[in-house]
Design a protein around this motif. Structure first.
Motif, PDB file in Angstrom:
ATOM      1  N   TYR A  14      30.606  32.332  45.475  1.00  0.00           N
ATOM      2  CA  TYR A  14      30.398  32.245  44.182  1.00  0.00           C
ATOM      3  C   TYR A  14      30.478  30.408  44.591  1.00  0.00           C
ATOM      4  CZ  TYR A  14      32.340  30.296  39.422  1.00  0.00           C
ATOM      5  OH  TYR A  14      32.440  30.228  38.474  1.00  0.00           O
ATOM      6  N   SER A  18      25.956  32.352  45.886  1.00  0.00           N
ATOM      7  CA  SER A  18      24.889  32.934  46.444  1.00  0.00           C
ATOM      8  C   SER A  18      25.484  34.664  46.008  1.00  0.00           C
ATOM      9  CB  SER A  18      24.488  32.992  47.895  1.00  0.00           C
ATOM     10  OG  SER A  18      25.879  33.711  48.026  1.00  0.00           O
ATOM     11  N   LEU A  21      24.853  37.236  39.693  1.00  0.00           N
ATOM     12  CA  LEU A  21      25.431  36.273  38.714  1.00  0.00           C
ATOM     13  C   LEU A  21      26.641  37.435  37.614  1.00  0.00           C
ATOM     14  CD1 LEU A  21      22.626  34.934  37.303  1.00  0.00           C
ATOM     15  CD2 LEU A  21      24.183  33.702  37.652  1.00  0.00           C
ATOM     16  N   ALA A  22      26.501  39.004  37.830  1.00  0.00           N
ATOM     17  CA  ALA A  22      27.446  39.964  37.278  1.00  0.00           C
ATOM     18  C   ALA A  22      28.653  39.744  38.741  1.00  0.00           C
ATOM     19  CB  ALA A  22      26.813  41.422  37.964  1.00  0.00           C
ATOM     20  N   ALA A  24      29.447  37.146  39.721  1.00  0.00           N
ATOM     21  CA  ALA A  24      30.095  35.439  39.281  1.00  0.00           C
ATOM     22  C   ALA A  24      31.052  35.248  38.183  1.00  0.00           C
ATOM     23  CB  ALA A  24      29.180  34.791  39.510  1.00  0.00           C
ATOM     24  N   LEU A  25      30.331  36.647  37.321  1.00  0.00           N
ATOM     25  CA  LEU A  25      30.908  36.662  35.689  1.00  0.00           C
ATOM     26  C   LEU A  25      31.758  37.234  36.098  1.00  0.00           C
ATOM     27  CD1 LEU A  25      30.523  36.178  32.537  1.00  0.00           C
ATOM     28  CD2 LEU A  25      30.406  38.884  32.952  1.00  0.00           C
ATOM     29  N   SER A  28      34.520  34.291  37.487  1.00  0.00           N
ATOM     30  CA  SER A  28      34.529  32.741  36.928  1.00  0.00           C
ATOM     31  C   SER A  28      35.741  33.517  36.056  1.00  0.00           C
ATOM     32  CB  SER A  28      33.312  32.833  36.164  1.00  0.00           C
ATOM     33  OG  SER A  28      33.967  31.925  34.655  1.00  0.00           O
ATOM     34  N   SER A 132      26.821  43.692  29.285  1.00  0.00           N
ATOM     35  CA  SER A 132      25.526  43.343  29.759  1.00  0.00           C
ATOM     36  C   SER A 132      24.712  44.404  30.760  1.00  0.00           C
ATOM     37  CB  SER A 132      25.516  41.870  30.872  1.00  0.00           C
ATOM     38  OG  SER A 132      24.438  41.733  31.516  1.00  0.00           O
ATOM     39  N   ASN A 133      23.684  44.423  30.764  1.00  0.00           N
ATOM     40  CA  ASN A 133      22.777  45.097  31.747  1.00  0.00           C
ATOM     41  C   ASN A 133      21.584  44.836  32.797  1.00  0.00           C
ATOM     42  OD1 ASN A 133      23.926  47.810  31.019  1.00  0.00           O
ATOM     43  ND2 ASN A 133      22.363  48.418  29.135  1.00  0.00           N
ATOM     44  N   GLU A 134      21.936  44.261  33.822  1.00  0.00           N
ATOM     45  CA  GLU A 134      21.610  43.901  34.538  1.00  0.00           C
ATOM     46  C   GLU A 134      20.310  43.855  35.292  1.00  0.00           C
ATOM     47  OE1 GLU A 134      23.232  40.444  33.396  1.00  0.00           O
ATOM     48  OE2 GLU A 134      21.989  39.691  35.492  1.00  0.00           O
ATOM     49  N   SER A 135      18.977  43.268  35.452  1.00  0.00           N
ATOM     50  CA  SER A 135      17.983  44.156  35.687  1.00  0.00           C
ATOM     51  C   SER A 135      18.380  44.703  37.237  1.00  0.00           C
ATOM     52  CB  SER A 135      16.041  43.195  35.471  1.00  0.00           C
ATOM     53  OG  SER A 135      17.052  42.241  36.182  1.00  0.00           O
ATOM     54  N   ILE A 140      27.826  45.385  32.998  1.00  0.00           N
ATOM     55  CA  ILE A 140      28.539  44.017  33.446  1.00  0.00           C
ATOM     56  C   ILE A 140      29.118  45.360  31.546  1.00  0.00           C
ATOM     57  CG2 ILE A 140      30.074  42.274  32.532  1.00  0.00           C
ATOM     58  CD1 ILE A 140      28.070  41.222  33.932  1.00  0.00           C
TER      59      ILE A 140
ATOM     60  N   ILE B 105      22.905  36.735  31.954  1.00  0.00           N
ATOM     61  CA  ILE B 105      23.752  35.351  32.719  1.00  0.00           C
ATOM     62  C   ILE B 105      23.363  34.210  32.904  1.00  0.00           C
ATOM     63  CG2 ILE B 105      26.265  35.452  33.689  1.00  0.00           C
ATOM     64  CD1 ILE B 105      25.820  38.581  34.314  1.00  0.00           C
ATOM     65  N   PHE B 110      30.447  29.052  33.333  1.00  0.00           N
ATOM     66  CA  PHE B 110      31.362  29.484  33.977  1.00  0.00           C
ATOM     67  C   PHE B 110      32.813  28.341  33.836  1.00  0.00           C
ATOM     68  CE2 PHE B 110      28.488  32.527  36.934  1.00  0.00           C
ATOM     69  CZ  PHE B 110      28.459  33.758  35.719  1.00  0.00           C
ATOM     70  N   GLY B 156      21.750  28.486  49.992  1.00  0.00           N
ATOM     71  CA  GLY B 156      22.491  29.465  49.054  1.00  0.00           C
ATOM     72  C   GLY B 156      22.236  30.782  49.984  1.00  0.00           C
TER      73      GLY B 156
END
Lengths: 234, 190
Positions: A14, A18, A21-22, A24-25, A28, A132-135, A140, B105, B110, B156
């Protein structure tokens, strides 16, 4: 005191940027509720800062001058005051009761409170709202489960992160309260049940569609698959 | 080198105040001279040769610094840490918009030190001490541990990507990261 946290590996990913994002959300959102992990991430960020400040670029001076002029031109071109200009987020004390109980990370996805989301009822005591629907195929969503109710028995392929936002639930392994962060792999086969004192709202991040394995709940699988982004992807 | 860093950090913090209160462009130029080359190098380690990307992200970070200077509070995070999180988010953002997996997102929403309502205002001294320990400790890490840290933070890469690229078992990568974090006292005991 919370009992379930993201692993150190996950907090490191985090901090270094790397993590998907899902995921990481979800981390967070946990940080909003967990002072201990916030301290841990602060230290990890310090390490990132030290590594960044040891970097040396070899770009020629002329290139850097051109880049600098371009930055200066862009800030002068910004009309004043711009909508892009950052304003401090409202302190939670200034928020309405509805929003104050939503972790800060999630407020932009739930701008008018939990009630105004598009909930899909799966049983009389179990609802789901997609945030959210990630590609990449990750989904989420929020789950809303009535006090005392059991979630239909399910397994999943891929990982599932569950973060309790309010209320509490328990499964074969323990009791989970607001702020608890639970990550399960696809081998897990579990049936959470919400405690009797309050309804439970959880944030879930799924790598792939959830599967319900009870005799009766097999009925839901086609529905869940229908709403999962991987169906649209391919 | 170390003392120069500390001194310049102090004047750079003053420059942040000059931007926040007077929109002083000379202050931004000084911040640019210090940070832009480092941010470019940070981006180039993730994508060697992508000079355009490095320029784009460095510009974006400088503009965010300009627009957010009034939100910076030296008591909650050092300037280096603040710039690191902005640079990291800008790099994620760039990949989010141009990369393989597009996402709705925005990492800018965050949790961050910047908006931490519960930050301890007396932790300033502790913070400086932690930072110094990390800075000095980094120079003394064995090469193999420095290598994994730079894979993870600068390039990264996730732990599993790092293990593939280094040709090491995932467990070895994880334990090297952990050993390094332990030596630098980054890990907080529960």
């Amino acid at each position: 005191m919370l009992s379930c946290h993201p692993t150190l590996d996950m907090l490191t990913d985090y901090s270094s940027g790397s993590l998907s994002l899902a995921h990481a959300l979800a981390v967070s959102t946990h940080l909003d509720q967990c002072a201990h992990c916030r301290e841990q991430v602060k230290r990890l960020n310090m390490l990132g800062a030290e590594l960044l400040s040891k970097q040396a670029d070899t770009a020629p001076q002329s290139q850097m001058s051109a880049l600098k002029s371009s930055v200066l031109a862009r800030i002068t071109a910004q009309s004043e005051p711009t909508s892009e200009q950052a304003t401090a987020p409202a302190p939670s004390s200034a928020l309405s009761d509805t929003l104050r109980h939503i972790p800060a990370t999630l407020r932009r996805y739930i701008p008018e409170g939990y009630d105004k989301l598009k909930w899909m009822s799966l049983t009389p005591s179990f609802k789901l709202a997609t945030l959210s629907n990630e590609s990449s195929g990750e989904q989420i969503a929020l789950l809303y489960i009535k006090a005392g109710a059991a979630m239909p028995y399910h397994t999943h392929t891929g990982d599932e992160i569950t973060l309790v936002l309010s209320g509490a639930f328990s499964d074969e392994e323990g009791l989970y309260r607001a702020g608890d962060f639970i990550r399960r792999g696809d081998e897990d086969h579990h049936q959470p049940r919400v405690t009797k004192d309050a309804d439970c709202i959880c944030l879930i991040v799924l790598d792939s569609p959830i599967e319900f394995t009870g005799r009766f709940s097999r009925f839901f699988n086609p529905i869940m698959r229908y709403f999962h982004p991987s169906r649209l992807a391919g | 080198m170390v003392s120069e860093n500390l001194d310049s950090d102090h004047t750079l913090v003053d420059d942040m105040a000059l931007i926040a209160t007077q929109k002083n462009t000379a202050a931004l130029e000084r911040l640019f001279d210090h940070y832009a080359p480092r941010i470019r190098a940070f981006c180039l380690s993730a994508q060697p040769g992508s000079n355009l990307m490095a320029d784009d992200i460095a510009q974006e970070v400088m503009i965010r610094i300009w627009n957010k200077a009034h939100l910076y509070n030296p008591a909650t995070a050092s300037l280096n840490t603040w710039v690191f999180t902005i640079a990291r988010n800008a790099r994620i953002d760039y990949m989010r918009k141009n990369g393989r997996y597009q996402s709705d997102i925005d990492p800018d929403g965050f949790w961050s030190e910047l908006v931490d309502e519960n930050a301890d205002p007396f932790s300033d001294v502790q913070q400086k001490r932690d930072q110094e320990r990390i800075r000095n400790g980094l120079n003394e890490l064995p090469n193999d541990q420095q290598q994994v840290l730079s894979k993870v933070y600068l390039e990264g890469k996730s732990h599993s990507e790092a293990s593939q690229e280094l040709g090491l078992p995932l467990g070895t990568v994880k334990s090297r990261v952990r050993l390094a974090l332990n030596k630098l006292s980054v890990i907080i005991k529960r």
